[in-house]
Design a protein around this motif. Structure first.
Motif, PDB file in Angstrom:
ATOM      1  N   THR A 105       0.870  -1.176   0.000  1.00 23.03           N
ATOM      2  CA  THR A 105       0.000   0.000   0.000  1.00 23.03           C
ATOM      3  C   THR A 105       0.906   1.225   0.000  1.00 23.03           C
ATOM      4  N   ALA A 106       0.318   2.385  -0.108  1.00 25.29           N
ATOM      5  CA  ALA A 106       1.104   3.616  -0.084  1.00 25.29           C
ATOM      6  C   ALA A 106       1.057   4.267   1.291  1.00 25.29           C
ATOM      7  N   GLU A 107       0.768   3.490   2.324  1.00 25.29           N
ATOM      8  CA  GLU A 107       0.594   4.056   3.665  1.00 25.29           C
ATOM      9  C   GLU A 107       1.865   4.728   4.173  1.00 25.29           C
ATOM     10  N   THR A 108       3.016   4.038   4.061  1.00 23.88           N
ATOM     11  CA  THR A 108       4.272   4.614   4.548  1.00 23.88           C
ATOM     12  C   THR A 108       4.644   5.858   3.755  1.00 23.88           C
ATOM     13  N   LEU A 109       4.504   5.781   2.436  1.00 21.80           N
ATOM     14  CA  LEU A 109       4.819   6.938   1.592  1.00 21.80           C
ATOM     15  C   LEU A 109       3.944   8.119   1.971  1.00 21.80           C
ATOM     16  N   HIS A 110       2.670   7.864   2.206  1.00 25.98           N
ATOM     17  CA  HIS A 110       1.742   8.929   2.582  1.00 25.98           C
ATOM     18  C   HIS A 110       2.209   9.624   3.853  1.00 25.98           C
ATOM     19  N   GLY A 111       2.614   8.839   4.846  1.00 27.99           N
ATOM     20  CA  GLY A 111       3.058   9.424   6.095  1.00 27.99           C
ATOM     21  C   GLY A 111       4.328  10.229   5.954  1.00 27.99           C
ATOM     22  N   ILE A 112       5.236   9.762   5.094  1.00 25.31           N
ATOM     23  CA  ILE A 112       6.538  10.421   4.956  1.00 25.31           C
ATOM     24  C   ILE A 112       6.436  11.740   4.202  1.00 25.31           C
ATOM     25  N   ILE A 113       5.607  11.790   3.157  1.00 25.69           N
ATOM     26  CA  ILE A 113       5.584  13.012   2.343  1.00 25.69           C
ATOM     27  C   ILE A 113       4.582  14.034   2.850  1.00 25.69           C
ATOM     28  N   ALA A 114       3.827  13.701   3.895  1.00 26.82           N
ATOM     29  CA  ALA A 114       2.827  14.642   4.401  1.00 26.82           C
ATOM     30  C   ALA A 114       3.470  15.961   4.831  1.00 26.82           C
ATOM     31  N   GLU A 115       4.600  15.874   5.563  1.00 30.26           N
ATOM     32  CA  GLU A 115       5.241  17.094   6.055  1.00 30.26           C
ATOM     33  C   GLU A 115       5.827  17.938   4.929  1.00 30.26           C
ATOM     34  N   PRO A 116       6.579  17.351   3.973  1.00 30.73           N
ATOM     35  CA  PRO A 116       7.061  18.179   2.860  1.00 30.73           C
ATOM     36  C   PRO A 116       5.926  18.843   2.078  1.00 30.73           C
ATOM     37  N   LEU A 117       4.819  18.145   1.889  1.00 32.94           N
ATOM     38  CA  LEU A 117       3.690  18.736   1.164  1.00 32.94           C
ATOM     39  C   LEU A 117       3.086  19.894   1.956  1.00 32.94           C
ATOM     40  N   ASP A 118       3.045  19.754   3.289  1.00 37.93           N
ATOM     41  CA  ASP A 118       2.559  20.858   4.119  1.00 37.93           C
ATOM     42  C   ASP A 118       3.495  22.066   4.022  1.00 37.93           C
ATOM     43  N   LYS A 119       4.799  21.803   3.926  1.00 37.26           N
ATOM     44  CA  LYS A 119       5.764  22.899   3.814  1.00 37.26           C
ATOM     45  C   LYS A 119       5.606  23.628   2.480  1.00 37.26           C
ATOM     46  N   ILE A 120       5.226  22.899   1.441  1.00 39.20           N
ATOM     47  CA  ILE A 120       4.950  23.549   0.153  1.00 39.20           C
ATOM     48  C   ILE A 120       3.733  24.453   0.292  1.00 39.20           C
ATOM     49  N   ARG A 121       2.715  23.947   0.984  1.00 41.05           N
ATOM     50  CA  ARG A 121       1.493  24.726   1.154  1.00 41.05           C
ATOM     51  C   ARG A 121       1.757  26.021   1.933  1.00 41.05           C
ATOM     52  N   SER A 167      -5.262   0.781   0.763  1.00 39.39           N
ATOM     53  CA  SER A 167      -4.383   1.263  -0.296  1.00 39.39           C
ATOM     54  C   SER A 167      -5.013   2.446  -1.028  1.00 39.39           C
ATOM     55  N   ALA A 168      -6.299   2.314  -1.364  1.00 40.86           N
ATOM     56  CA  ALA A 168      -6.980   3.387  -2.093  1.00 40.86           C
ATOM     57  C   ALA A 168      -7.048   4.654  -1.252  1.00 40.86           C
ATOM     58  N   ARG A 169      -7.212   4.492   0.063  1.00 45.09           N
ATOM     59  CA  ARG A 169      -7.304   5.659   0.935  1.00 45.09           C
ATOM     60  C   ARG A 169      -6.000   6.453   0.937  1.00 45.09           C
ATOM     61  N   HIS A 170      -4.875   5.754   1.087  1.00 50.24           N
ATOM     62  CA  HIS A 170      -3.597   6.454   1.176  1.00 50.24           C
ATOM     63  C   HIS A 170      -3.129   6.965  -0.190  1.00 50.24           C
ATOM     64  N   GLY A 172      -5.044   7.670  -2.683  1.00 49.70           N
ATOM     65  CA  GLY A 172      -5.953   8.752  -3.039  1.00 49.70           C
ATOM     66  C   GLY A 172      -5.631  10.044  -2.320  1.00 49.70           C
ATOM     67  N   ALA A 173      -5.220   9.934  -1.056  1.00 49.91           N
ATOM     68  CA  ALA A 173      -4.873  11.141  -0.294  1.00 49.91           C
ATOM     69  C   ALA A 173      -3.635  11.809  -0.874  1.00 49.91           C
ATOM     70  N   ILE A 174      -2.647  10.998  -1.280  1.00 46.52           N
ATOM     71  CA  ILE A 174      -1.441  11.567  -1.896  1.00 46.52           C
ATOM     72  C   ILE A 174      -1.814  12.271  -3.193  1.00 46.52           C
ATOM     73  N   GLU A 175      -2.605  11.602  -4.023  1.00 48.18           N
ATOM     74  CA  GLU A 175      -3.014  12.189  -5.298  1.00 48.18           C
ATOM     75  C   GLU A 175      -3.759  13.503  -5.092  1.00 48.18           C
ATOM     76  N   ALA A 176      -4.702  13.505  -4.148  1.00 49.66           N
ATOM     77  CA  ALA A 176      -5.517  14.699  -3.928  1.00 49.66           C
ATOM     78  C   ALA A 176      -4.672  15.871  -3.429  1.00 49.66           C
ATOM     79  N   THR A 177      -3.723  15.604  -2.543  1.00 51.30           N
ATOM     80  CA  THR A 177      -2.897  16.682  -1.984  1.00 51.30           C
ATOM     81  C   THR A 177      -1.981  17.285  -3.055  1.00 51.30           C
ATOM     82  N   VAL A 178      -1.333  16.413  -3.836  1.00 48.87           N
ATOM     83  CA  VAL A 178      -0.431  16.919  -4.876  1.00 48.87           C
ATOM     84  C   VAL A 178      -1.215  17.704  -5.931  1.00 48.87           C
ATOM     85  N   GLU A 179      -2.356  17.184  -6.325  1.00 54.74           N
ATOM     86  CA  GLU A 179      -3.173  17.884  -7.324  1.00 54.74           C
ATOM     87  C   GLU A 179      -3.669  19.231  -6.792  1.00 54.74           C
TER      88      GLU A 179
END
Length: 281
Positions: A105-121, A167-170, A172-179
């Motif tokens: 699943t993308a669970e670990t990736l989702h957790g790791i990139i959450a902070e960098p994506l917040d810093k972009i925001r 898997s779809a939840r994590h 999907g969350a990555i996709e939605a945040t980046v988009e």
């Protein structure tokens, strides 16, 4: 510090031994940058070629890693877990971010990139482009993992559906945040896509900015999950227990590290462009 003239070993082996001892005794901690080749030459009183020979020995032993334009760094021995988070965070500090992920699943990736994506925001990071590809197992197919402990593949549909939902939840969350970051104009160029394939998840792979590859096996464990409110014993690949091994492309096409990164990228592309299919919305 000059070398011992009574030591029968060639100078490059003496330099390698001295640096090896410094790394293993944590005088150079994992991630620390070593002095430049010129500085090491002055330190040991040897030619630069001698230093290069010594560094090649340490690189072959997995004690150091070279990064083009940055220098030579001490790293943990390969049998120790590698922390992925600082590498991902460092990647987002570059103008162009590329991450390829293959796994359960993308669970670990989702957790790791959450902070960098917040810093972009918040404007603290300003990459010009983000490209993420996620290669995941298709849980709508009768895979061998995850599975009920009785081995009934067909009856394991609810088990696979549980993981498909996670898997779809994590992903999907990555996709939605980046988009969203792209839609807000915070990142000029974004590309994010998930593709599915019919192989069971047995290992995970991260390729970061085309230069760093992280690989880890999923140990298969027996544990209980709740399906429809009832406990069900299953065999499940456990991503949180996966130890990651890192290899970095150091610019030398003949080095083991560079070849590993190249072959990992070629493997990912081969699956992505052949048997993997786009995830349905």
């Amino acid at each position: 510090m000059s070398l011992d003239p009574d030591d029968p070993r060639p100078p490059y082996q003496q330099v390698a031994a001295s640096l090896r001892a410094a790394i293993l005794t944590r005088k150079f901690a994992p991630g620390d940058k070593l002095p430049s080749q010129m500085e090491l030459g002055r330190h040991y009183g040897v030619a630069r070629m001698t230093v290069q020979q010594a560094l090649r020995i340490l690189k072959d032993e997995g004690l150091i890693v070279s990064r083009q334009g940055s220098g030579v760094f001490a790293r943990a021995r390969t049998e120790k877990p590698i922390g992925l988070r600082p590498h991902i965070e460092r990647a987002f500090e570059q103008p162009h971010v590329e991450i390829d992920f293959s796994g359960y699943t993308a669970e670990t990736l989702h957790g790791i990139i959450a902070e960098p994506l917040d810093k972009i925001r918040s404007g603290r990071l300003t990459p010009q482009s983000i490209r993420i590809r996620m290669l995941l197992s298709d849980m709508n197919r009768p895979l061998s993992l995850p599975i009920r402990t009785d081995g009934d593949v067909e009856a394991s549909g609810p088990v696979r559906q549980r993981m498909a939902d996670i898997s779809a939840r994590h992903a999907g969350a990555i996709e939605a945040t980046v988009e969203e970051l792209c839609d807000l104009g915070l990142v000029p160029e974004c590309s994010i896509e998930t593709r599915l394939h019919g192989s069971s998840p047995l290992f995970k792979v991260y390729i970061v900015n085309k230069t760093d590859a992280f690989f880890g096996y999923y140990p298969v464990v027996k544990h209980d999950v709740r399906i429809g409110g009832k406990k069900q014993a299953i065999y499940d690949p456990m991503g949180k227990d996966a130890v990651l091994f890192q290899r970095t492309d150091d610019g030398d096409p003949d080095s083991t590290d560079s070849q590993f990164v190249t072959q990992t990228r070629q493997w990912f592309d081969s699956v992505w462009n052949t048997i993997a299919t786009p995830k349905q919305p």
